[in-house]
Write a protein that holds these residues in place. Structure first.
Motif, mmCIF file in Angstrom:
data_model
loop_
_atom_site.group_PDB
_atom_site.id
_atom_site.type_symbol
_atom_site.label_atom_id
_atom_site.label_comp_id
_atom_site.label_asym_id
_atom_site.label_seq_id
_atom_site.Cartn_x
_atom_site.Cartn_y
_atom_site.Cartn_z
ATOM 1 N N ASP A 266 0.830 -1.210 0.000
ATOM 2 C CA ASP A 266 0.000 0.000 0.000
ATOM 3 C C ASP A 266 0.863 1.258 0.000
ATOM 4 N N LEU A 267 1.981 1.186 0.725
ATOM 5 C CA LEU A 267 2.859 2.355 0.825
ATOM 6 C C LEU A 267 3.533 2.652 -0.521
ATOM 7 N N LYS A 269 2.318 2.015 -3.378
ATOM 8 C CA LYS A 269 1.257 2.623 -4.193
ATOM 9 C C LYS A 269 1.002 4.071 -3.745
ATOM 10 N N HIS A 270 1.027 4.290 -2.439
ATOM 11 C CA HIS A 270 0.786 5.610 -1.865
ATOM 12 C C HIS A 270 1.757 6.649 -2.420
#
Lengths: 376, 290
Positions: A266-267, A269-270
């Motif tokens: 997720d990070l 992607k963040h």
């Protein structure tokens, strides 16, 4: 673990749930023979473990032997949602007069098994549950006593006005419950459960998913795993006691712990990148395991940068560091590696990796950003 | 104050003679936890790290008055260890073992009903009341005594977030890893009920992930009943559907149980959600003065 429809139906038969006359075939010759044996019209059904086979053209009714051959040629070898069809099920064409849904899952909120029935067959039950929950009739089985007869009858009476059919359905619900609990299933589903012209109840389709945690006590179930239909890398990961899921990005992630592994993806992607995978190397990771993880990761040719995110608790950072060194020696890794190793023995890890040519980061934010920079 | 474990915890370690059991017994003793007994059937009479080992939970409880148990036995034997702890009179059972078939948890839940006993886990890293007691495998050095409660379905992600909280200058009251399995003994809401009455806890961080609807139910509970500020993080925004992401419970079924769905409900119910672990700690810091 998922199994094919034909495998689920073999289990259904063993437990006495009525299924159509059918035969699983792996080539056109077998289909021709099966269609003769079963008779026409017959249904040719692609055996792939994804939903929406019908819409994708993977289920066809053949009116005669020629059509059976033609459809077999079409379906065998076609891809459904990226998965090649290796087998088809040749099934007698049932003249359907009524369709319904019957299934069992574990209700995580109630912490019980729940039998679900719906008067519409062929539905996507989660979709119904969301849009029209009243259409689903639910009965919770008693965890210690099981599915009681009057509960099973209530399911039958919800679906059918005719008591004979209702009680026939109750008996099928009991058998489904036996399959569920005996074999450690996580889902058993008849969708649709049909009534044919003669008034017989038949499981036209069958779906069983198994609880991976229960496989150790069901060798016969574990043996049903279709290794060909699975991603070879995911399979290998499981054999190495690693948890790996391939994604479409280019930043390979190696993490200890499932939650942190997801948070790492997720990070990435963040910060504007795309993770190539989910990979949890688990606790107490030996150097060997880290090497295996890298080997699996690098089978994915999209991986351009590798990002290690390790929060050492039981996992020792020095073990991970040694694994990285070993892998670098043996696997000829060309991709740059960003390493964020914190927690147990992190100083030792730094010492080990000092001259290894890695890019270091102290936080996961920094690590993800550095991995992204290296892509440029 | 804190919840669930503290200086009054008298811990029993089930599976103490195993590799993980003995290693973590030492770690827990080092943290200052009172470990009074170990149980490994057939190995009664020996000592591990100076802790006496008994053949049964009943005997261990009788001799040492253990009130809390932690289970390190392999998955095949873990359900039976839980039953033994329940019948042995243990009040708090923490099950670290991973890989217990889900149907066993359905049965355990039913068996525990009406018995004055709580299960945490399975597949839990345990819990820590900062400075007082550690019952689990969490690395003790990242914790600092303070006023933030943490509840999480994960292990290392919990450490990551706790570490951030500590580094922004705050501390923790109790931090609980509730476990990554589909069915667990103690859920977010159960922990919040305890935190509500804990004077030391000023705010709570809920660390969730994809799969199931516990986070959604928790958010609604928070909105209706919970008066202290709650912060959230959800892992798995990039997880694909129908793939188990490590934890047995971390799976998006069709279109339900996604991170997006959970984050949306969190926000609707007034829970501030951090996009990254670091951001969660910043959010807590902007509200809580330690």
């Amino acid at each position: 673990m998922k199994v094919h429809e034909y495998q689920a139906k073999e289990i259904f038969k063993k437990y006495g749930i009525p299924t159509p006359k059918e035969k699983v075939c792996k080539d056109v010759t077998e289909v021709i023979a099966a269609s003769r044996e079963i008779g026409t019209p017959c249904v040719i059904k692609a055996q792939v473990m994804v939903g929406g086979r019908g819409k994708a053209g993977g289920i066809k009714v053949a009116k005669n032997g020629d059509e059976a051959k033609q459809y077999a040629q079409q379906i065998l070898g076609m891809e459904i949602k990226g998965i090649p069809v290796k087998k088809v099920l040749v099934s007698e064409a049932v003249a359907i007069t009524h369709e319904a849904y019957l299934g069992i899952i574990i209700d995580r909120t109630e912490k019980k098994t729940v039998v679900m029935a719906c008067k519409e067959g062929g539905v996507e039950i989660e979709e119904v549950a969301r849009k029209n929950p009243e259409a689903i009739y639910k009965v919770y089985a008693d965890p210690l006593l099981g599915l009681m007869d009057h509960h099973a009858r209530a399911v039958g009476l919800f679906l059918y006005d005719d008591p004979k059919k209702a009680f026939g359905c109750a008996s099928i619900a009991q058998k489904l419950y036996k399959i569920f609990t005996h074999l450690d299933a996580s889902l058993v589903e008849i969708n649709p459960l049909v009534i044919d012209q003669t008034g017989q109840l038949i499981a036209l389709d069958a779906k069983i998913n198994f609880d991976d945690n229960g496989l150790y006590r069901h060798a016969d179930v574990a043996a049903m795993r279709d290794r060909e239909s699975e991603d070879a890398n995911e399979l290998r990961a499981r054999e190495c006691d690693l948890s790996y899921v391939k994604l479409d990005g280019d930043i390979g992630c190696v993490v200890n712990g499932a939650g942190l592994a997801m948070a790492t993806m997720d990070l990435v992607k963040h910060f504007g990148g795309e993770p190539a995978n989910f990979l949890d190397i688990g606790g107490s990771s030996s150097p060997e395991k880290v090497k295996n993880a890298l080997d699996i990761l690098l089978k994915d040719k999209n991986v351009k940068v590798i990002f290690f995110n390790i929060f050492g608790g039981i996992t020792r950072c020095d073990d991970v560091a040694n694994g990285i060194l070993q892998a670098k020696r043996e696997l000829n890794i060309k991709q740059p590696i960003v390493a964020r190793l914190t927690g147990t023995n992190e100083e030792k890890a730094m010492e080990i990796l000092k001259t290894a040519g890695l890019v270091f980061a102290t936080t996961m934010d920094e690590g993800a950003k550095k991995a992204l920079e290296l892509l440029k | 104050m804190s919840i669930l474990v503290d200086k009054n915890t008298k811990l029993l370690v089930q599976g103490i003679t195993g590799r993980d059991g003995s290693f973590h017994t030492r770690q827990m003793l080092n943290y200052g936890t009172t470990v009074v007994a170990g149980v490994t059937p057939g190995k009664g009479g020996v000592e591990v790290e100076g802790v006496p080992v008994f053949n049964s939970v009943a005997e261990a409880v009788k001799k040492t008055h253990a009130n809390t148990s932690i289970i390190f036995v392999p998955a095949q034997f873990a359900a039976s260890a839980v039953y033994e702890a329940i019948d042995g009179g243990i009040k708090l059972i923490v099950c670290v073992s991973e890989g217990i078939p889900t149907i066993e948890l359905v049965k355990i839940t039913a068996y525990m009903k009406d018995k004055n006993c709580r299960l945490i886990g399975p597949n839990s890293p345990g819990l820590v009341s900062a400075g007082d007691a550690k019952v689990g495998i969490l690395p003790g050095h990242i914790f600092k005594k303070g006023s933030v409660g943490v509840i999480s379905r994960s292990g290392t992600l919990t450490y990551e977030i706790v570490d951030h909280i500590t580094k922004v200058g705050l501390g923790q009251s109790t931090c609980i890893g509730i476990g990554g399995d589909p069915i667990i003994g103690t859920k977010f809401i159960d922990c919040l009920e305890l935190f509500a009455h804990d004077k030391e806890t000023a705010a709570v961080v809920v660390v969730g992930e994809i799969g199931g609807r516990d986070e959604q139910d928790t958010a609604v509970y928070v909105k209706k009943h919970f008066k202290k500020p709650v912060f959230g993080f959800i892992a798995g925004k990039t997880a694909p559907p129908d793939k188990r992401m490590g934890h047995a419970g971390a799976i998006i079924s069709g279109t339900s149980g996604t991170a997006a769905e959970k984050i949306k409900v969190f926000k609707e119910c007034g829970i501030k959600v951090g996009d990254t672990p670091a951001e969660v700690a910043q959010l807590v810091k902007s509200t809580v003065k330690d």
